[in-house]
Design an enzyme around this catalytic site. Structure first.
Site, short mmCIF file in Angstrom:
data_model
loop_
_atom_site.label_atom_id
_atom_site.label_comp_id
_atom_site.label_asym_id
_atom_site.label_seq_id
_atom_site.Cartn_x
_atom_site.Cartn_y
_atom_site.Cartn_z
N ASP A 35 15.68 -108.37 -40.28
CA ASP A 35 14.47 -107.58 -40.53
C ASP A 35 13.64 -108.22 -41.65
O ASP A 35 14.20 -108.86 -42.55
CB ASP A 35 14.90 -106.15 -40.93
N ASN A 83 11.12 -102.16 -29.44
CA ASN A 83 10.14 -103.19 -29.88
C ASN A 83 8.98 -103.40 -28.90
O ASN A 83 7.97 -104.00 -29.25
CB ASN A 83 10.82 -104.54 -30.14
C1 FPP Z 1 12.09 -108.01 -37.61
O1 FPP Z 1 10.98 -108.32 -38.43
C2 FPP Z 1 12.34 -109.05 -36.63
C3 FPP Z 1 12.16 -108.93 -35.28
C4 FPP Z 1 11.69 -107.71 -34.62
C5 FPP Z 1 12.41 -110.02 -34.37
C6 FPP Z 1 13.53 -110.93 -34.73
C7 FPP Z 1 13.28 -112.18 -34.00
C8 FPP Z 1 13.42 -113.43 -34.50
C9 FPP Z 1 13.96 -113.71 -35.83
C10 FPP Z 1 12.97 -114.59 -33.71
C11 FPP Z 1 13.51 -114.74 -32.32
C12 FPP Z 1 14.99 -114.63 -32.18
C13 FPP Z 1 15.81 -115.56 -31.67
C14 FPP Z 1 17.26 -115.20 -31.47
C15 FPP Z 1 15.39 -116.92 -31.33
P1 FPP Z 1 9.77 -107.30 -38.50
O2 FPP Z 1 8.63 -107.91 -37.73
O3 FPP Z 1 10.20 -105.96 -38.06
O4 FPP Z 1 9.48 -107.33 -40.04
P2 FPP Z 1 8.76 -106.18 -40.89
O5 FPP Z 1 9.68 -104.99 -40.84
O6 FPP Z 1 8.66 -106.79 -42.25
O7 FPP Z 1 7.43 -105.94 -40.24
#
Ligand code: FPP
Length: 264
Positions: A35, A83
């Site tokens: 996250d 998501n």
């Molecule tokens: C949370 O950050 C992250 C995600 C929803 C996506 C996670 C995906 C990756 C790290 C990249 C793709 C994965 C792989 C396995 C190649 P957020 O956007 O919710 O952060 P925030 O809470 O600060 O907005």
């Protein structure tokens, strides 16, 4: 273990942390809620979605470090069933990133002996994405050092529903009454083969967010304020050291490192 040690500089903070670890008591299964990508980008004055490519870099180093340490299973929460509510551009970008990443990283996974699997309701993904997933799964199927589960269109409650549907079908075929249903019957039909010993969640949020709800009944939870793109080897080692200091009792009084068997 040897390979990991050779990559650490003597006397460095990572060396200090690594020396506190008991290799025999590493988690057998580590789960991570990655996250903070959006906040990482915003703090740099960039658009939220600019954090995701940086998050992919942190995925790569974490996978490599876990494989080198000898952690048998790593499960990453990449895309939850909730998501889809994100802006369309962000969803498209995440799917494209995943596709590119799979194409590019298969040789790296093979070099580290990592078998890739995907968990979640994959049938809802586009045919193009599913083809990319199938390719990477097939190309890494013979690796045995570590299993990397990537949760995609994943929801913990949906997984339990899927397991119960499968159990009901199985019981019908076998002529078994649902009154004889045990925890093992349900567990056998879950997406994962084992329960995480440790969950790491980055960016300071204290939630499970519908991740591996059944499997995490006795999982140790480690929350760090570090945002996912900044999560590095030092943070991983800190979490592992903290995990090894915990006393796991599984509802009993003394830890022996083995969970009590589930009651029927
Ligand atoms: C949370 O950050 C992250 C995600 C929803 C996506 C996670 C995906 C990756 C790290 C990249 C793709 C994965 C792989 C396995 C190649 P957020 O956007 O919710 O952060 P925030 O809470 O600060 O907005």
């Amino acid at each position: 273990m040897h390979e990991f040690e050779t990559l650490i500089e003597r006397g460095s903070p990572d060396d200090f942390l690594f020396r506190q670890l008991d290799p025999a008591r590493l988690p057998r299964h580590l789960a991570i809620i990655m996250d903070g990508n959006g906040r990482w980008a915003k703090r740099r004055g960039q658009a939220r979605i600019a954090g995701h490519p940086a998050g992919v870099e942190a995925v790569r180093t974490t996978v490599e470090n876990c494989a080198r340490l000898g952690i048998p299973t790593l499960t990453l929460y990449a895309f939850s069933s909730e998501n889809w509510r994100r802006p369309r551009l962000e969803v498209t970008m995440l799917m494209r990133l995943l596709q590119e990443c799979l194409r590019r990283e298969v040789p790296l996974l093979n070099r580290h002996g990592v078998r890739l699997r995907f968990i979640g309701r994959l049938e809802a993904l586009s045919a193009e994405i599913r083809k990319a997933l199938d390719y990477a799964v097939t190309m890494t199927a013979d690796n045995h050092r570590m299993t990397l589960n990537v949760a995609l269109n994943y929801g913990g409650r949906a997984e339990i529903v899927d397991a119960l549907r499968a159990v009901a079908r199985e019981f019908k075929v076998r002529g078994r009454s649902l009154d004889t249903l045990t925890e093992e019957d349900v567990a056998r039909h879950l997406y994962t083969e084992s329960d995480p010993d440790l969950l790491i969640r980055t960016s300071g949020e204290m939630r499970l967010s519908n991740f591996l709800l059944w499997q995490m009944a006795y999982t140790e939870i480690f929350v760090t304020d570090t945002l996912w793109p900044d999560f590095n080897r030092t943070h991983l080692l800190e979490a592992l050291v903290a995990y090894q200091r915990r006393s796991r009792r599984f509802g009993g009084v003394e830890t022996v490192g083995v969970p009590v068997p589930a009651l029927a």
